[in-house]
Design a protein around this motif. Structure first.
Motif, PDB file in Angstrom:
ATOM      1  N   PHE A  50      91.918  78.177  33.007  1.00  0.00           N
ATOM      2  CA  PHE A  50      92.809  77.083  32.617  1.00  0.00           C
ATOM      3  C   PHE A  50      92.980  76.079  33.761  1.00  0.00           C
ATOM      4  O   PHE A  50      92.963  74.865  33.541  1.00  0.00           O
ATOM      5  N   ALA A  59      92.868  69.384  30.033  1.00  0.00           N
ATOM      6  CA  ALA A  59      93.271  70.045  28.790  1.00  0.00           C
ATOM      7  C   ALA A  59      92.511  71.355  28.612  1.00  0.00           C
ATOM      8  O   ALA A  59      91.349  71.464  29.018  1.00  0.00           O
ATOM      9  N   GLU A  61      92.222  75.052  25.816  1.00  0.00           N
ATOM     10  CA  GLU A  61      92.578  75.758  24.580  1.00  0.00           C
ATOM     11  C   GLU A  61      92.747  77.229  24.904  1.00  0.00           C
ATOM     12  O   GLU A  61      92.081  77.757  25.816  1.00  0.00           O
ATOM     13  N   LEU A 137     101.098  73.800  32.751  1.00  0.00           N
ATOM     14  CA  LEU A 137     101.322  72.456  32.219  1.00  0.00           C
ATOM     15  C   LEU A 137     102.510  71.791  32.889  1.00  0.00           C
ATOM     16  O   LEU A 137     102.501  70.592  33.170  1.00  0.00           O
ATOM     17  N   THR A 146      97.463  71.251  25.980  1.00  0.00           N
ATOM     18  CA  THR A 146      96.850  72.501  25.559  1.00  0.00           C
ATOM     19  C   THR A 146      96.806  72.591  24.041  1.00  0.00           C
ATOM     20  O   THR A 146      97.703  72.103  23.358  1.00  0.00           O
ATOM     21  N   LEU A 183     101.431  69.852  24.053  1.00  0.00           N
ATOM     22  CA  LEU A 183     100.984  71.020  23.306  1.00  0.00           C
ATOM     23  C   LEU A 183     100.718  70.695  21.847  1.00  0.00           C
ATOM     24  O   LEU A 183     101.501  69.992  21.203  1.00  0.00           O
TER      25      LEU A 183
END
Length: 301
Positions: A50, A59, A61, A137, A146, A183
């Motif tokens: 991440f 960004a 996932e 974040l 995300t 998000l």
């Protein structure tokens, strides 16, 4: 009446430099999202993956499911078998790796590492908690985002799901103060997507679909519109056409695409080109480094 800023689809959010869109309107360029993080170069669904994705494209996932003790865990598979190794065999059940994590307490999950399958360099990585990823974040100095996938029982559009998962996931987001600009919820289950949209209407919710034909892609698109969701997240490739994307954009919906596990046949430049030409809003890639450099060649990084 135009929608409020809160409900603007990703194609009109702060998702990259602006390009000319439908009807001459300014629409940001295709946003790059690291699939399970930067999963081609870091162990998937780990904090290292991440962080790298955030550094490269801003960004990532991730996949969410519950442990037996109620924590929201980041892990793709139902069990730890594919990505984990036991740190120690002391007092651990012999079938731990093959036990669904919903039947494992958090301390059992944390008795495993999930990085050495890729490289010994990552042997200290554990399956992280959702709240730990959300903290990344909150501490990022960029404009991070995300895509958080709420795992359902199957990948069927009408799949059932753990009824405690949306409650626990919402709690983590509210507790850490992660904003709707940071998000987006995604899930294969339309009932779960609709529940999440009802719970958190200010956040975007996309319906994931694995379309094997153009007809199936249109079925997912119509299901999204009929269910008042914010968009779709379809498998990248021929099933995502400019006509489909335009139809969804005209209805104020976001179009994202995803790729298979690395190395993925649909995570190559020819597909990146096709999705850019189709006008998709976000491309979830195992190769954020490569595709970010590719977008830079168009002045869109």
């Amino acid at each position: 009446m135009p929608p409020s800023d809160t409900f603007l689809p990703l194609s009109f959010a702060k998702f990259g430099n602006c390009v000319e869109g439908q009807g001459g309107a300014a629409r940001p360029a295709m946003r790059i999202v690291g699939h399970r993080g930067a999963s081609a170069v870091r162990p998937e669904n780990t904090l290292s993956a991440f962080r790298h994705a955030l550094d490269v494209c801003g960004a990532f996932e991730m996949d969410l499911q519950l442990t037996k003790t109620g924590e929201v865990l980041i892990l793709h598979d139902e069990t730890l078998r594919r990505t984990a190794k036991l740190k120690s065999f002391h007092n651990l059940p012999p079938d731990l790796l093959d036990t669904p994590v919903i039947n494992l307490p958090l301390d059992a999950v944390q008795a495993c590492e999930v990085g050495s399958w890729l490289s010994l360099e990552w042997a200290e990585e554990e399956a992280p908690l959702f709240c730990s990823a959300l903290s990344l974040l909150r501490t990022s100095t960029a404009d991070p985002h995300t895509f958080a996938e709420l795992k359902a029982d199957t990948d069927d559009v009408e799949s059932s799901y753990d009824r405690m998962l949306p409650t626990a996931a919402e709690s983590d987001v509210r507790k850490l103060g992660v904003t709707p600009q940071q998000l987006t919820w995604i899930t294969f289950s339309r009932p779960l997507a609709m529940e999440m949209k009802e719970r958190m209407p200010e956040y975007r919710v996309l319906l994931i679909g694995h379309a094997h034909s153009l007809e199936e892609a249109w079925t997912f698109a119509r299901a999204c519109v009929d269910s008042n969701l914010d968009g779709v997240d379809l498998n990248a490739g021929d099933v995502v056409t400019k006509e489909l994307v335009t139809w969804l954009h005209e209805r104020g919906k976001t179009v994202a695409v995803w790729v298979y596990r690395a190395p993925a046949v649909n995570d190559v430049e020819a597909v990146w080109d096709a999705m850019k030409l189709a006008g998709v809003d976000a491309f979830t890639s195992n190769l954020p480094d490569n595709i970010h450099k590719w977008t830079a060649s168009f002045g869109q990084a």
